[in-house]
Design a protein around this motif. Sequence first.
Motif, PDB file in Angstrom:
ATOM      1  N   PHE A   1      15.982   4.933  43.185  1.00  0.00           N
ATOM      2  CA  PHE A   1      17.128   5.670  42.652  1.00  0.00           C
ATOM      3  C   PHE A   1      18.428   5.287  43.353  1.00  0.00           C
ATOM      4  N   CYS A   2      18.386   5.155  44.667  1.00  0.00           N
ATOM      5  CA  CYS A   2      19.616   4.805  45.398  1.00  0.00           C
ATOM      6  C   CYS A   2      20.088   3.408  45.026  1.00  0.00           C
ATOM      7  N   ASP A   3      19.141   2.463  44.913  1.00  0.00           N
ATOM      8  CA  ASP A   3      19.524   1.109  44.529  1.00  0.00           C
ATOM      9  C   ASP A   3      20.088   1.095  43.115  1.00  0.00           C
ATOM     10  N   TRP A   4      19.477   1.892  42.224  1.00  0.00           N
ATOM     11  CA  TRP A   4      19.991   1.957  40.861  1.00  0.00           C
ATOM     12  C   TRP A   4      21.381   2.593  40.836  1.00  0.00           C
ATOM     13  N   SER A   5      21.589   3.619  41.632  1.00  0.00           N
ATOM     14  CA  SER A   5      22.908   4.253  41.683  1.00  0.00           C
ATOM     15  C   SER A   5      23.952   3.277  42.205  1.00  0.00           C
TER      16      SER A   5
END
Length: 1177
Positions: free
Chosen positions: A801-805
């Motif tokens: 999720f953090c990488d996608w954000s």
Amino acid sequence: MEAEMLQAPLLGLGEEDEADLTDWNLPLAFMKKRHCEKIEGSKSLAQSWRMKDRMKTVSVALVLCLNVGVDPPDVVKTTPCARLECWIDPLSMGPQKALETIGANLQKQYENWQPRARYKQSLDPTVDEVKKLCTSLRRNAKEERVLFHYNGHGVPRPTVNGEIWVFNKNYTQYIPLSIYDLQTWMGSPSIFVYDCSNAGLIVKSFKQFALQREQELEVAAINPNHPLAQMPLPPSMKNCIQLAACEANELLPMIPDLPADLFTSCLTTPIKIALRWFCMQKCVSLVPGVTLDLIEKIPGRLNDRRTPLGELNWIFTAITDTIAWNVLPRDLFQKLFRQDLLVASLFRNFLLAERIMRSYNCTPVSSPRLPPTYMHAMWQAWDLAVDICLSQLPTIIEEGTAFRHSPFFAEQLTAFQVWLTMGVENRNPPEQLPIVLQVLLSQVHRLRALDLLGRFLDLGPWAVSLALSVGIFPYVLKLLQSSARELRPLLVFIWAKILAVDSELVVALSHLVVQYESNFCTVALQFMEEEKNYPLPSPAATEGGSLTPVRDSPCTPRLRSVSSYGNIRAVTTARSLNKSLQNLSLTEESGSSVAFSPGNLSTSSSASSTLGSPENEEYILSFETIDKMRRVSSYSALNSLIGVSFNSVYTQIWRVLLHLAADPYPDVSDLAMKVLNSIAYKATVNARPQRILTTSSLTQSAPASPTNKGIHIHQAGGSPPTSSASSSSLTNDVAKQPVSRDLPAGRPGAPGPAGVQYTPHSQQFPRTRKMFDKGPDQTTDDADDAAGHRSFVSATTQTGFCDWSARYFAQPVMKIPEEHDLESQIRKEREWRFLRNTRVRQQARQLIQKGIAKLDDQIFLNRNPGVPSVVKFHPFTPCVAVADKDSICFWDWEKGEKLDYFHNGNPRYTRVTAMEYLNGQDCSLLLTATDDGAIRVWKNFADLEKNPEMVTAWQGLSDMLPTTRGAGMVVDWEQETGLLMSSGDVRIVRIWDTDREMKVQDIPTGADSCVTSLSCDSHRSLIVAGLGDGSIRVYDRRMALSECRVMTYREHTAWVVKAYLQKHPEGHIMSVSVNGDVRFFDPRMPESVNVLQIVKGLTALDIHPQANLIACGSMNQFTAIYSGNGELINHIKYYDGFMGQRVGAISCLAFHPHWPHLAVGSNDYYISVYSVEKRAR
């Protein structure tokens, strides 16, 4: 709402009426990027801008071989001739004084570029003096760079054998100095400057000797017995840089108006020689009154950008940097222009030397060699800037007028802006990028430069990489310290772009954020609070000060986060985290589940996704085990289990993990299962107890109960075990015999060997234990356990999720979305769908207006794979969804074909009880609700090219006990507001906001029976619920919870099959019970306004929203259609065909939202669709 709410086009839809235009303005649910994209980070680009071997030139050797007054024998000088050395005429004073003065001036000129270096002069030296100087500087410099400047104007030219000339002690002979020896003395890294005729010979000889050294090093490395290996190894010359004044066959210019050391002047005093050379060109006649004497009086200082001289120096730096960045390869640019400040200055000035000296048929040489730059277009911008400055010079000096600053930087920013706005996507990088970074130093243009820089970085990761290669990092890092508030939004955006591409810079930034926390963090928090797309929850959602878990996550809903920023800081310490978890309102009910009342972390007492646990044996805790622990464990049992109070933060987290392990979304439950099993493994197998022969040898304190704490997890909610040897413990049962999820959760393990007991690892610690003590040594019985241990330890939970954000900021965010482009394919597809919707509405309306005499023409009949339990028409396509117990089948009722069939993913003991089409007017999604309270949303159904895919899933209701006699879960969907009403076998009506993905309200029903039907009207904020006790209850969700039930009708005496609220301002409530009594209520009146009687024994019923029809299915194997005034239109008892058989007991039925079509499902697996007569159609 986001970009999904598109305005209706002004042209092309003139045939639509006002109602049809609303398609363009309806919000789309679960269609944001986080729902449509795969949750993963972008592929990271290799970043080459960061110099890992940054250097500094710490020592400078100035070797001047002038022999003032004596010309070398191999050079014939012209008359007159260039004589100035470091802007001093050596014949204007005594030879020795002239030599010393020239040396001092040369040192001062170098000190302008590197004031902190250690300078040593060697004037007319001998070989020994040069050796002593070089070895001394190398010894002091260690691994840093040393500069060797050689002026050979008073000695013969270099030889082809690789020698330069110095003097003997008496200055009676020229002594050769080998470049090979000079390399040995100087070592590496070094930079050499040769200002003499035929200087290119030195560069060639240097390279030959360097290659010879590399070969010697290779020989010594391969053969240790070789004579070369016994000698001191020569230093490698790989990191050496050379600058030479001319080629191997060229002489230095001798023009009287130029200095004799023209190359040195270009390298150390570039502005002075550039102005002098400009005045010697023919174009200077355009600027009257400018002479060589006048330019010596130009006011200002080089380091003051507000003065004419300083501004010219600033412009020169920007132009030469720009030329180098546009012409040189990236790695060479980094090495020469970003690694060392002095080297960067010398190479910028070397570009000027190439331009000036080439005009006199002299070609400077460098190693590494640079591409030609003397004809670059940016030199014309330099000539213009010099021209504008010199044109003011006579009036400034004579009349004292104010200096007008150059428009150079403003014009370059305009050129950069034109590139941004007018260029195509596939284009060369902008030439002005290095200039934009230079402009950041100016307060006048800084705001505009940051804005343009942000727009450039928004083009994508490639743009960020280019900016970093130019050198953006130190500029924007320094600007973080600025107190100018207008810069903060731009800086936050720029830093977000940079960090999204190069996450390693977080470490470099963290130090600054700590140092300037009040400055930088305030900006970030202000952005969070001003974000409009995700508004904070309403007071009703967070009453009592409790945290509201939110589903603000991507299409893989892996994060359950806190919705309001005000609560984020409250969970940063252990104490406040404990308190916040307690505020999740965990409520204990005897024999039932523990519900997280505010939010969607809740789950049912026994419900769980069968997709949530992997079908392998590496999991210690079976799914049923965890589900039982979650359902039946009371607080007191949990306390005795783990030996800590319920208020402990560890207990709270454990219970949250148990609920997440039963989440209906497979990835969420898988992650929670990994965490739970990892904890269980570490608590049992990893902390392996020691084997002992007798219990008498143990030293242990008396436990509070006969059991050993921490091992009887399977029996958390049942009766306490009587002995540790026969109990079902994780140690005995699970570690050696992994429990399959199909086995009973409480299956006892095989007893251990006689006379052998296992004790918890914690009991082996002494009573007094030092901090960080690893405890007793552990033994591993076999390699399988060790392998299992490694698999659990390495099982990290990665959501992406953090990488996608971060990828969001790495992609263009200022670009016009494709759906807003009137010519894009997405826009055209939407226009087609909306025109199709208009056609369906109009044709259906016309058909209904003709009147409906009968509704018994069977237009579709087929056998469904399972017994139909719920049926739902798509509002605009010829598709009908039919749900059985745990699967969904899609049929094309026009062609009679099966389009798709897939498993819903609900557990085997649950059933689908409700379905809704989301975004039916556009990109449709299917929402399914099961009687365990779980909600799932699907996409790509009935798609021939794609497989059905779950968009999201969450626990819509808590405390639901699946039963065959209950109403299950009932829902009602409002596309206009994006609100989902849910209820069923519970005592509340729960409202979900699908845009914010959070629960916004829990309305108590005030009844002891289940809710069987829901209907709402967003314009009046009314919700109508039909209940199992026959009552009809009306709620106004704008009012307080204690007052929101505004009306209760108790005229029905049996189960309400359907309660429907008409969607117009004066709309009535229609309700039907299983006894066949149809009642009409005005929400403003306490009693019904009309009563009708239809057939009794109803099993299913639906009301057409437009055609004033009522269809009811009976257990007596027929379907009856009535008009709105209670008149029977027709019965349907047999299927069409020659051998038409009797229909089965009706299990479900539904009207089409627009067409006068009726879908009927029966217990004999058949699904049929009926319409009006053909001649009427």
